[in-house]
Design a protein around this motif. Structure first.
Motif, PDB file in Angstrom:
ATOM      1  N   LEU A 167      -7.337  11.173  -8.670  1.00  0.00           N
ATOM      2  CA  LEU A 167      -8.060  11.360  -7.418  1.00  0.00           C
ATOM      3  C   LEU A 167      -7.852  12.752  -6.829  1.00  0.00           C
ATOM      4  N   PHE A 168      -6.611  13.261  -6.901  1.00  0.00           N
ATOM      5  CA  PHE A 168      -6.331  14.466  -6.150  1.00  0.00           C
ATOM      6  C   PHE A 168      -6.216  15.729  -6.992  1.00  0.00           C
ATOM      7  N   GLY A 186     -12.444  -7.411  -2.783  1.00  0.00           N
ATOM      8  CA  GLY A 186     -11.010  -7.332  -2.563  1.00  0.00           C
ATOM      9  C   GLY A 186     -10.305  -8.615  -2.957  1.00  0.00           C
ATOM     10  N   GLN A 203      -3.102   8.852  -8.397  1.00  0.00           N
ATOM     11  CA  GLN A 203      -2.894  10.065  -7.607  1.00  0.00           C
ATOM     12  C   GLN A 203      -3.389  11.303  -8.360  1.00  0.00           C
ATOM     13  N   ARG A 209     -11.845   2.951  -0.587  1.00  0.00           N
ATOM     14  CA  ARG A 209     -11.977   4.397  -0.362  1.00  0.00           C
ATOM     15  C   ARG A 209     -11.082   5.164  -1.320  1.00  0.00           C
ATOM     16  N   LEU A 210     -11.436   6.409  -1.498  1.00  0.00           N
ATOM     17  CA  LEU A 210     -10.679   7.262  -2.421  1.00  0.00           C
ATOM     18  C   LEU A 210      -9.538   7.954  -1.687  1.00  0.00           C
ATOM     19  N   ASP A 211      -8.731   7.184  -0.950  1.00  0.00           N
ATOM     20  CA  ASP A 211      -7.694   7.815  -0.158  1.00  0.00           C
ATOM     21  C   ASP A 211      -6.311   7.705  -0.805  1.00  0.00           C
ATOM     22  N   GLY A 212      -6.310   7.173  -2.025  1.00  0.00           N
ATOM     23  CA  GLY A 212      -5.031   7.082  -2.719  1.00  0.00           C
ATOM     24  C   GLY A 212      -4.146   5.953  -2.247  1.00  0.00           C
ATOM     25  N   ALA A 213      -4.670   5.076  -1.380  1.00  0.00           N
ATOM     26  CA  ALA A 213      -3.875   3.951  -0.898  1.00  0.00           C
ATOM     27  C   ALA A 213      -3.645   2.964  -2.029  1.00  0.00           C
ATOM     28  N   SER A 214      -2.526   2.233  -1.958  1.00  0.00           N
ATOM     29  CA  SER A 214      -2.298   1.193  -2.949  1.00  0.00           C
ATOM     30  C   SER A 214      -1.916  -0.083  -2.228  1.00  0.00           C
ATOM     31  N   GLY A 215      -1.570  -1.088  -2.999  1.00  0.00           N
ATOM     32  CA  GLY A 215      -1.267  -2.382  -2.381  1.00  0.00           C
ATOM     33  C   GLY A 215      -2.519  -3.216  -2.314  1.00  0.00           C
ATOM     34  N   PRO A 216      -2.389  -4.443  -1.769  1.00  0.00           N
ATOM     35  CA  PRO A 216      -3.522  -5.357  -1.751  1.00  0.00           C
ATOM     36  C   PRO A 216      -4.714  -4.755  -1.011  1.00  0.00           C
ATOM     37  N   MET A 217      -5.899  -5.062  -1.503  1.00  0.00           N
ATOM     38  CA  MET A 217      -7.105  -4.567  -0.837  1.00  0.00           C
ATOM     39  C   MET A 217      -7.393  -5.417   0.385  1.00  0.00           C
ATOM     40  N   ASN A 272      -7.454  -8.545  -5.668  1.00  0.00           N
ATOM     41  CA  ASN A 272      -6.110  -8.970  -5.256  1.00  0.00           C
ATOM     42  C   ASN A 272      -5.607 -10.125  -6.121  1.00  0.00           C
ATOM     43  N   ALA A 303      -8.758   2.792  -8.636  1.00  0.00           N
ATOM     44  CA  ALA A 303      -7.637   3.591  -8.145  1.00  0.00           C
ATOM     45  C   ALA A 303      -6.687   2.746  -7.310  1.00  0.00           C
ATOM     46  N   ARG A 304      -7.247   1.798  -6.584  1.00  0.00           N
ATOM     47  CA  ARG A 304      -6.454   0.972  -5.694  1.00  0.00           C
ATOM     48  C   ARG A 304      -5.538   0.021  -6.479  1.00  0.00           C
ATOM     49  N   ALA A 315     -13.000   3.908  -6.794  1.00  0.00           N
ATOM     50  CA  ALA A 315     -12.156   3.543  -5.661  1.00  0.00           C
ATOM     51  C   ALA A 315     -11.438   2.220  -5.911  1.00  0.00           C
TER      52      ALA A 315
END
Lengths: 291, 307, 327
Positions: free
Chosen positions: B248-249, B196, B245, C268-276, B200, B224-225, B221
């Protein structure tokens, strides 16, 4: 200091080797007698307080001859390695530079062909061909010693060139070399600034081991009468002339130069093995295992 | 043909490798070819983070090397600000080299083991013609930018942790004042807790310097982030493209779906793989998967094409 | 031999206060600083931690195949009633590869490159067991089928380099289970593999251990993967187990801040964004002096107490956390 040579054994090797080099350089000051002064009255004297290693068939002091003999042996071995390292590294780097072309293939095949025959055999064969008398090579008058060391140096080239080539090839594939290319640094510049310094360690180790081989080759070639010519003492020709006296009981004539050869070879091998340990990358990243 | 405003584009890029067999085979018939990159077209917008995902051997690293011009494509074009980079010469070529930099996977070989960090950065700066006092102050700036203490400058790479080495790799790339940063698996050698931090950092550089980043990873993962656009690569081709989006979905390609299904999902995934049946889709996929190049072959080809 | 603390059922492997020292220059530094761990028969225990946490050294010490710079400095490793620490080389060799088998991250280094894989399993079978030629060949086929290799007859003749990474790990597993071990140590077996291949290899491991009832010590840095196949999990940090419990407990109600922060970091593959989410700072270097809780400098819940003294162990039936704040 001890760690610098890769442990106690390497350190011992370095000490002995250092002592030998010291003795050969300062032979005129250290040797108790003139190594070539003949004195028939004193011939074949057993080792005693005056002559620690006895005298030979012409009454010359064996200790002085062993000390002076180290000059011939170490000079041949040392200069040969110097020639071998300089040209070997240059050729190895050149082959890396032209990698991918037919020239690289040609260079490597020739080197492989030459190194498929042992150095000792090459040395005896070539010295046999070129003869033992002083020769005129261009403007230079070349003694048989010089001929031997040049030949030996040339024979070292394949080993050292291949070693350089193999390690350099490993380095040019590394990502830090790619990073240098992305900075716009030329291929030749990368070879000298990044690749060469990083592949010298194995070359230094090998050079130390080749020093030992050089001592043996010099001794062997002089032993069969093709190397250093009497009356100049060398361990090889001392061994050869002492051979006849072994049966009649004058053991000191051959044992002391023989021991000098063994000691030197062992010393350089210890040093070489020690340096190999020292340069082993695992020593600097000892925590690499604990992942 | 070239529309203005396009920043970094690949047009139908291919990279083929000739499988070298024995001498006889080379003489008698044409050696078989394998396409590591098989017709990839992409357009990357300025100031975005583009993610490239795929498994080992899918051609993503080859594509990265084509982007930074460590290797030349067999066919197709790379366009940078509308100019064909294969035709750049002299000062223009140099400018492109500096503008498109790469961050490597930390495998211990991305930094020269015999050079202290200060020297690594100083050499990069001197390649750009910066030396002396200017270099010293810029080195300090670079270290601050990547979040490293200047006390580390006198260290050797092996005296740093993996995360710190990766930051040095980023600083070395930044030293060239790049416009595009191609990061090839920048975090795959790092622990989860440190991944991370590096990702970042890349995102911060993207925001603060407007740096365009191509982030290449096998980890969907992570990509995607961080990314605005994702391309999924399989067998040398981009099989899926879209926003995180979308990918992933509502994945469209069967390979993307398989990739998504394979990601470990903790307690939710307990013992779900007891019967590892192979779906018909996967079977079909496997049969078209390209033969893999032996690793040494790739290395040789790479060095040959650079030399 | 009596166990100091009984963990029902009677553990197959019981590690008690294990300390491993690593040579740093002239000094020995403890990098594993008192690890307790137990594995019951048929149980799958996960050992998770960052690089340098000592998890791999712990695993290697069980088989006593530590690198030359490391040595066991204290503690006991009791396997099946015998303390393996200080066991003679001969007695250890008998256990190694028979009662305890191991698979590695890179199977290529563990397989002989010049011998077909079938032959390697054959040799292992014939040395460890009294088994005839024909029976051995049948057993090899059975083993290869068990690890999910189709067409075992053809695959037996392949050399390791002719197989893909996933296939090699399967062959390695077949080789490991060929001697009917009671314990299989898997050290990051899927770290070098692609996710799709990893999924299949994990599925294979899960099935094998169910079919054969082998206990598995599964070492990984990937918590999500551990959750998928392990029954219990121990989390290591800076040479110590900081939390240990059933896998559901560790995931649902972690008591140690390190575990909590580690769980948060997993992408995780939850579609979250922003800093890890990250854990700030770095794990302590193995040669640094540790005062107080080694995680305190990176912990978001640390107090002065944490920085001053080493935390006590907090225990609840089946749950352990080494933290001042856990209680």
């Amino acid at each position: 200091m001890v760690n610098g040579c890769g442990g106690p054994a390497g350190f011992a090797g370095a000490c002995i080797a250092g002592l030998l080099v010291f003795a050969s350089i300062f032979a005129p000051l250290i040797a108790p007698y003139d190594p070539v002064a003949v004195s028939i009255i004193d011939k074949l004297m057993e080792p005693d307080a005056a002559h620690w290693m006895g005298t030979d068939q012409s009454g010359r002091d064996v200790l002085s001859r062993v000390i002076w003999g180290s000059r011939a042996s170490l000079a041949v071995a040392g200069f040969a390695v110097l020639i071998g390292v300089t040209l070997g590294v240059a050729i190895g780097l050149f082959a890396t530079w032209v990698r991918g072309s037919w020239l690289e293939q040609a260079i490597m095949r020739v080197l492989e062909a030459v190194s498929s025959i042992p150095i000792l055999i090459w040395a005896i064969a070539l010295v046999g061909i070129f003869g033992v008398r002083d020769a005129q090579w261009g403007p230079f008058i070349v003694s048989s010693e010089t001929k031997l060391l040049v030949l030996l140096g040339l024979l070292y080239i394949p080993t050292l060139a291949r070693l350089t080539y193999v390690s350099a090839l490993g380095e040019v594939g590394a990502n830090y070399v790619a990073a240098r290319r992305l900075q716009g640094v030329g291929e030749l510049g990368i070879l000298f600034s990044d690749v060469l310094p990083n592949c010298l360690s194995p070359v230094i180790v090998q050079a130390t081991l080749l020093l030992a081989i050089g001592i043996i080759v010099e001794a062997a070639v002089s032993f069969v009468g093709l190397g250093v010519q009497p009356p100049t003492p060398s361990w090889g020709n001392m061994l050869a002339s002492g051979r006849d006296y072994l049966i009649s009981g004058e053991w000191w004539l051959s044992v002391f130069p023989g021991a000098a050869i063994s000691l030197t070879v062992v010393a350089f091998n210890l040093l070489g093995d020690g340096l190999r340990d020292r340069f082993d990358p695992r020593h600097s990243t000892s925590m690499g295992y604990a992942t | 043909m070239i529309q203005p405003g396009h920043f970094f584009e690949l047009h139908d890029v291919r990279k083929e490798y000739v499988l070298r067999r024995g001498l006889l085979q080379r003489l008698t018939r044409r050696a078989p070819k394998v396409a590591a990159v098989d017709g990839v077209s992409l357009s990357i917008e300025r100031g975005t983070i583009f993610g490239l995902v795929g498994e080992s051997g899918c051609g993503k690293s080859t594509l990265a090397q084509i982007m930074v011009r460590l290797i030349e494509p067999t066919a197709g074009k790379v366009l940078y600000r509308g100019a064909d980079v294969a035709r750049l010469r002299g000062e223009e070529e140099r400018a492109y080299r500096h503008a498109v930099q790469m961050v490597f996977q930390d495998s211990g070989s991305s930094l020269n083991p015999r050079k202290r960090i200060r020297r690594v950065l100083a050499e990069a700066l001197s390649a750009r013609g910066v030396g002396g006092a200017a270099a010293r102050s810029e080195i300090a700036t670079l270290m601050r930018q990547v979040g490293l203490d200047t006390a580390l400058l006198h260290r050797f790479p092996h005296e740093l942790s993996g995360g710190q080495r990766q930051r040095v790799g980023i600083a070395r790339a930044l030293a060239m004042k790049p416009e595009v940063l191609v990061a090839d698996e920048p975090v795959s050698a790092l622990d989860v807790s440190l991944q991370g931090q590096i990702i970042n950092l890349l995102c911060d550089l993207n925001r603060e310097l407007g740096l365009t980043i191509v982030l290449i990873s096998h980890d969907l993962a992570v990509v995607a982030r961080a990314c605005t656009q994702i391309g999924v690569m399989n067998a040398g081709k981009i099989v899926e493209r879209g926003t995180p989006q979308q990918v992933l979905f509502s994945p469209v390609d069967p390979f993307t779906r398989q990739l998504l299904a394979s990601v470990p999902r903790g307690l939710a995934g307990r013992h779900r793989r007891l019967e590892p049946d192979i779906s018909p889709a996967e079977k079909a996929l496997r049969s078209v998967r390209q033969p893999r190049l032996p690793a040494d072959e790739i290395g040789r080809q790479r060095s040959a094409s650079i030399a | 031999m009596r166990q100091p603390q009984s963990v029902p059922p009677k553990p197959l492997l019981h590690i008690d206060g294990l300390r491993i020292a690593f040579k740093a220059g002239r000094q020995w530094r403890e990098v594993v600083r008192g690890v307790d761990l137990s594995v019951a028969p048929g149980e799958v225990v996960g050992l998770v931690g960052e690089s340098g946490s000592g998890k791999s050294l712990t695993a290697l010490s069980i088989l006593q195949v530590l690198p030359p710079e490391a040595r066991i400095a204290g503690g006991r490793i009791v396997f099946d009633g015998t303390n393996l620490v200080g066991l003679s080389r001969k007695a250890m060799n008998k256990r190694r590869g028979r009662d305890i088998a191991m698979i590695f991250q890179d199977p290529l280094t563990a397989l002989n490159p010049v011998i077909p894989v079938g032959r390697q399993i054959y040799d292992s079978l014939r040395t460890h067991q009294t088994i005839g030629h024909k029976a051995a060949l049948e057993r090899i086929q059975e083993l290869l089928e068990m690890v999910g290799i189709r067409h075992p007859r053809e695959r037996m003749r392949a050399y390791p380099h002719e197989l893909s990474g996933g296939m090699r790990q399967r062959v390695m597993t077949a080789l490991a289970i060929s001697s009917n071990p009671k314990l299989l140590i898997a050290d990051e077996p899927t770290t070098a593999l692609d996710v799709t291949v990893q999924a299949r290899v994990i599925g294979m491991l899960d099935r094998v251990r169910r079919d054969l009832g082998i206990a598995v010590l599964f070492i990984s840095h990937n918590l999500e993967l551990i959750a998928e196949i392990c029954d219990r999990v121990s989390v290591m940090y800076a040479g110590k187990v900081v939390e240990s419990s059933a896998v559901e407990t560790v995931f649902e109600t972690p008591r140690h801040p390190y575990t909590r922060q580690l769980l948060r970091c997993i992408p995780r593959l939850d579609g979250a964004s922003g800093p890890m989410p990250t854990i700030p700072g770095l794990p302590p270097r193995f040669d640094s002096e540790l005062v107080g809780c080694p995680f305190a400098p990176r912990c978001d819940e640390a107090s002065d107490r944490c920085r001053a003294a080493e935390p006590p162990a907090w225990r609840e039936p089946g749950h352990l956390a080494v933290c001042w704040e856990a209680a």
